[in-house]
Design a protein around this motif. Sequence first.
Motif, PDB file in Angstrom:
ATOM      1  N   GLU A 243       0.851  -1.190   0.000  1.00  0.00           N
ATOM      2  CA  GLU A 243       0.000   0.000   0.000  1.00  0.00           C
ATOM      3  C   GLU A 243       0.884   1.236   0.000  1.00  0.00           C
ATOM      4  O   GLU A 243       1.876   1.307   0.734  1.00  0.00           O
ATOM      5  N   LEU A 244       0.531   2.191  -0.830  1.00  0.00           N
ATOM      6  CA  LEU A 244       1.285   3.441  -0.891  1.00  0.00           C
ATOM      7  C   LEU A 244       0.321   4.608  -0.791  1.00  0.00           C
ATOM      8  O   LEU A 244      -0.689   4.650  -1.492  1.00  0.00           O
ATOM      9  N   GLY A 245       0.625   5.535   0.105  1.00  0.00           N
ATOM     10  CA  GLY A 245      -0.155   6.754   0.247  1.00  0.00           C
ATOM     11  C   GLY A 245       0.749   7.952   0.100  1.00  0.00           C
ATOM     12  O   GLY A 245       1.885   7.937   0.592  1.00  0.00           O
ATOM     13  N   ALA A 246       0.279   8.998  -0.577  1.00  0.00           N
ATOM     14  CA  ALA A 246       1.145  10.152  -0.813  1.00  0.00           C
ATOM     15  C   ALA A 246       0.347  11.443  -0.831  1.00  0.00           C
ATOM     16  O   ALA A 246      -0.732  11.508  -1.419  1.00  0.00           O
ATOM     17  N   TYR A 247       0.911  12.457  -0.184  1.00  0.00           N
ATOM     18  CA  TYR A 247       0.348  13.807  -0.235  1.00  0.00           C
ATOM     19  C   TYR A 247       1.339  14.717  -0.930  1.00  0.00           C
ATOM     20  O   TYR A 247       2.540  14.696  -0.627  1.00  0.00           O
TER      21      TYR A 247
ATOM     22  N   ASN B   2       1.871  18.842  -2.367  1.00  0.00           N
ATOM     23  CA  ASN B   2       1.348  20.211  -2.440  1.00  0.00           C
ATOM     24  C   ASN B   2       2.180  21.112  -3.344  1.00  0.00           C
ATOM     25  O   ASN B   2       1.969  22.321  -3.379  1.00  0.00           O
ATOM     26  N   SER B   3       3.124  20.537  -4.095  1.00  0.00           N
ATOM     27  CA  SER B   3       3.954  21.347  -4.989  1.00  0.00           C
ATOM     28  C   SER B   3       3.794  20.941  -6.449  1.00  0.00           C
ATOM     29  O   SER B   3       3.619  21.796  -7.320  1.00  0.00           O
ATOM     30  N   VAL B   4       3.855  19.636  -6.710  1.00  0.00           N
ATOM     31  CA  VAL B   4       3.698  19.127  -8.081  1.00  0.00           C
ATOM     32  C   VAL B   4       2.819  17.882  -8.044  1.00  0.00           C
ATOM     33  O   VAL B   4       2.551  17.331  -6.979  1.00  0.00           O
ATOM     34  N   ILE B   5       2.394  17.433  -9.214  1.00  0.00           N
ATOM     35  CA  ILE B   5       1.685  16.167  -9.328  1.00  0.00           C
ATOM     36  C   ILE B   5       2.644  15.047  -8.926  1.00  0.00           C
ATOM     37  O   ILE B   5       3.829  15.077  -9.283  1.00  0.00           O
ATOM     38  N   HIS B   6       2.155  14.075  -8.187  1.00  0.00           N
ATOM     39  CA  HIS B   6       3.020  12.982  -7.736  1.00  0.00           C
ATOM     40  C   HIS B   6       3.701  12.301  -8.921  1.00  0.00           C
ATOM     41  O   HIS B   6       3.110  12.134  -9.988  1.00  0.00           O
ATOM     42  N   GLY B   7       4.960  11.900  -8.725  1.00  0.00           N
ATOM     43  CA  GLY B   7       5.754  11.324  -9.803  1.00  0.00           C
ATOM     44  C   GLY B   7       5.128  10.115 -10.474  1.00  0.00           C
ATOM     45  O   GLY B   7       5.283   9.918 -11.682  1.00  0.00           O
TER      46      GLY B   7
ATOM     47  N   ALA C 267      -1.281  -6.167  -7.210  1.00  0.00           N
ATOM     48  CA  ALA C 267      -0.324  -6.460  -6.149  1.00  0.00           C
ATOM     49  C   ALA C 267      -0.348  -5.429  -5.024  1.00  0.00           C
ATOM     50  O   ALA C 267       0.035  -5.726  -3.903  1.00  0.00           O
ATOM     51  N   ARG C 268      -0.812  -4.213  -5.307  1.00  0.00           N
ATOM     52  CA  ARG C 268      -0.779  -3.169  -4.291  1.00  0.00           C
ATOM     53  C   ARG C 268      -1.861  -2.136  -4.585  1.00  0.00           C
ATOM     54  O   ARG C 268      -2.394  -2.082  -5.701  1.00  0.00           O
ATOM     55  N   VAL C 269      -2.167  -1.342  -3.556  1.00  0.00           N
ATOM     56  CA  VAL C 269      -3.167  -0.292  -3.719  1.00  0.00           C
ATOM     57  C   VAL C 269      -2.499   1.057  -3.451  1.00  0.00           C
ATOM     58  O   VAL C 269      -1.515   1.148  -2.720  1.00  0.00           O
ATOM     59  N   PHE C 270      -3.084   2.098  -4.037  1.00  0.00           N
ATOM     60  CA  PHE C 270      -2.504   3.422  -3.952  1.00  0.00           C
ATOM     61  C   PHE C 270      -3.567   4.436  -3.548  1.00  0.00           C
ATOM     62  O   PHE C 270      -4.718   4.344  -3.963  1.00  0.00           O
ATOM     63  N   SER C 271      -3.130   5.418  -2.772  1.00  0.00           N
ATOM     64  CA  SER C 271      -3.986   6.575  -2.509  1.00  0.00           C
ATOM     65  C   SER C 271      -3.120   7.821  -2.633  1.00  0.00           C
ATOM     66  O   SER C 271      -1.987   7.855  -2.150  1.00  0.00           O
ATOM     67  N   PHE C 272      -3.663   8.808  -3.326  1.00  0.00           N
ATOM     68  CA  PHE C 272      -2.952  10.064  -3.542  1.00  0.00           C
ATOM     69  C   PHE C 272      -3.859  11.214  -3.131  1.00  0.00           C
ATOM     70  O   PHE C 272      -5.051  11.216  -3.457  1.00  0.00           O
TER      71      PHE C 272
ATOM     72  N   GLU D   7      -7.937   9.640 -15.929  1.00  0.00           N
ATOM     73  CA  GLU D   7      -7.814   8.235 -16.322  1.00  0.00           C
ATOM     74  C   GLU D   7      -7.413   7.364 -15.133  1.00  0.00           C
ATOM     75  O   GLU D   7      -8.061   6.356 -14.829  1.00  0.00           O
ATOM     76  N   VAL D   8      -6.337   7.765 -14.449  1.00  0.00           N
ATOM     77  CA  VAL D   8      -5.809   6.951 -13.348  1.00  0.00           C
ATOM     78  C   VAL D   8      -6.788   6.896 -12.174  1.00  0.00           C
ATOM     79  O   VAL D   8      -6.898   5.872 -11.494  1.00  0.00           O
ATOM     80  N   SER D   9      -7.511   7.992 -11.935  1.00  0.00           N
ATOM     81  CA  SER D   9      -8.424   8.041 -10.791  1.00  0.00           C
ATOM     82  C   SER D   9      -9.550   7.025 -10.899  1.00  0.00           C
ATOM     83  O   SER D   9     -10.210   6.726  -9.905  1.00  0.00           O
ATOM     84  N   GLN D  10      -9.776   6.486 -12.074  1.00  0.00           N
ATOM     85  CA  GLN D  10     -10.838   5.514 -12.262  1.00  0.00           C
ATOM     86  C   GLN D  10     -10.340   4.067 -12.215  1.00  0.00           C
ATOM     87  O   GLN D  10     -11.128   3.138 -12.365  1.00  0.00           O
ATOM     88  N   TRP D  11      -9.042   3.900 -11.979  1.00  0.00           N
ATOM     89  CA  TRP D  11      -8.508   2.553 -11.823  1.00  0.00           C
ATOM     90  C   TRP D  11      -8.924   1.979 -10.481  1.00  0.00           C
ATOM     91  O   TRP D  11      -8.999   2.698  -9.472  1.00  0.00           O
ATOM     92  N   ARG D  12      -9.153   0.702 -10.432  1.00  0.00           N
ATOM     93  CA  ARG D  12      -9.663   0.050  -9.212  1.00  0.00           C
ATOM     94  C   ARG D  12      -8.667   0.076  -8.060  1.00  0.00           C
ATOM     95  O   ARG D  12      -9.077   0.009  -6.892  1.00  0.00           O
ATOM     96  N   ASN D  13      -7.381   0.152  -8.363  1.00  0.00           N
ATOM     97  CA  ASN D  13      -6.370   0.109  -7.303  1.00  0.00           C
ATOM     98  C   ASN D  13      -5.900   1.491  -6.872  1.00  0.00           C
ATOM     99  O   ASN D  13      -4.930   1.618  -6.128  1.00  0.00           O
ATOM    100  N   VAL D  14      -6.593   2.545  -7.344  1.00  0.00           N
ATOM    101  CA  VAL D  14      -6.157   3.916  -7.055  1.00  0.00           C
ATOM    102  C   VAL D  14      -7.296   4.749  -6.477  1.00  0.00           C
ATOM    103  O   VAL D  14      -8.407   4.751  -7.017  1.00  0.00           O
ATOM    104  N   ASP D  15      -7.030   5.428  -5.370  1.00  0.00           N
ATOM    105  CA  ASP D  15      -7.908   6.462  -4.835  1.00  0.00           C
ATOM    106  C   ASP D  15      -7.181   7.793  -4.973  1.00  0.00           C
ATOM    107  O   ASP D  15      -6.085   7.960  -4.433  1.00  0.00           O
TER     108      ASP D  15
END
Length: 280
Positions: free
Chosen positions: A106-110, A112-117, A161-166, A192-200
């Motif tokens: 699981e990966l979570g990221a905040y 506030n400067s640029v779009i996550h890599g 294999a993993r889930v993500f939240s941004f 596009e990515v926001s509609q993937w099942r493994n991404v919030d």
Amino acid sequence: MGGWDAGPEDDEEAGAVMRTVQRQLKLWRESAGLTQAEFGAAIGYGEEQVSSVERGRRIPRPEYLDRADEVLSAGGRIAALKEDLAEVRYPKKVRDLKKLEADAVELGAYNNSVIHGLLQIPEYTQAVFDARRPPFTEEEVNQQVSARLARQRILDPRSGARVFSFVQCESTLRRPIGGRMVMRQQLERLLEVSQWRNVDLQILPLDREENSGTDGSFRLLKLKDGATVAFSEAPLSSRVMTDPKETTVLDIRYGVIRAQALSPRESLAFIEKVLGETKT
């Protein structure tokens, strides 16, 4: 085409791989009875380039190894070295982060400067590194862009294999990095990515009275063994944290930030709204 510059001398992992590759290339060339000049002419490179590779000053590109394998009749043994070099051509910091991300469930990221890599399109990534001051060299920019885009493979929704939240601050959607057209394409990528099942994907609006992310961007990685690793980003000293006293603080903070942000469905509508504004 030349090779990539070799990494810093204190990069032991890259150094060990490079020494193995340069030794193998030199042994194969000498066994064939070719000088560096003759070998270079046969594969389409200059003598100086061959010398730089064999001395470990340059990392050979994949096409260099392919040509060497063909000319030296190595039967794929030299070409197989491409896999060993695929990772060490990137900076050590990037390789370490990539390994952590690959081991995370699981990966979570905040941000506030640029779009996550992991969410960036190539043109946006290029613009981010081009804007760096003091500037990177062209070679360094290409290296950094390639490394960042290579990390995005873990986002593949088919792997499961993993889930993500941004959580992205609204400011990152409105800052036109790369220009208006690049930003439009970047926002479309987010949709596009926001509609993937493994991404919030959530957006934290600027009009929120409460924002627990003003200290800066960070990410959290929950590993397979149950441990949590945090990565805090700062202008001159980004660092990885494994001490539970530190990771727990950021874990709590991230939970609060997610609560302050729009829901994933609301965020999707918000991104569509911002995208619409770029077209007017």
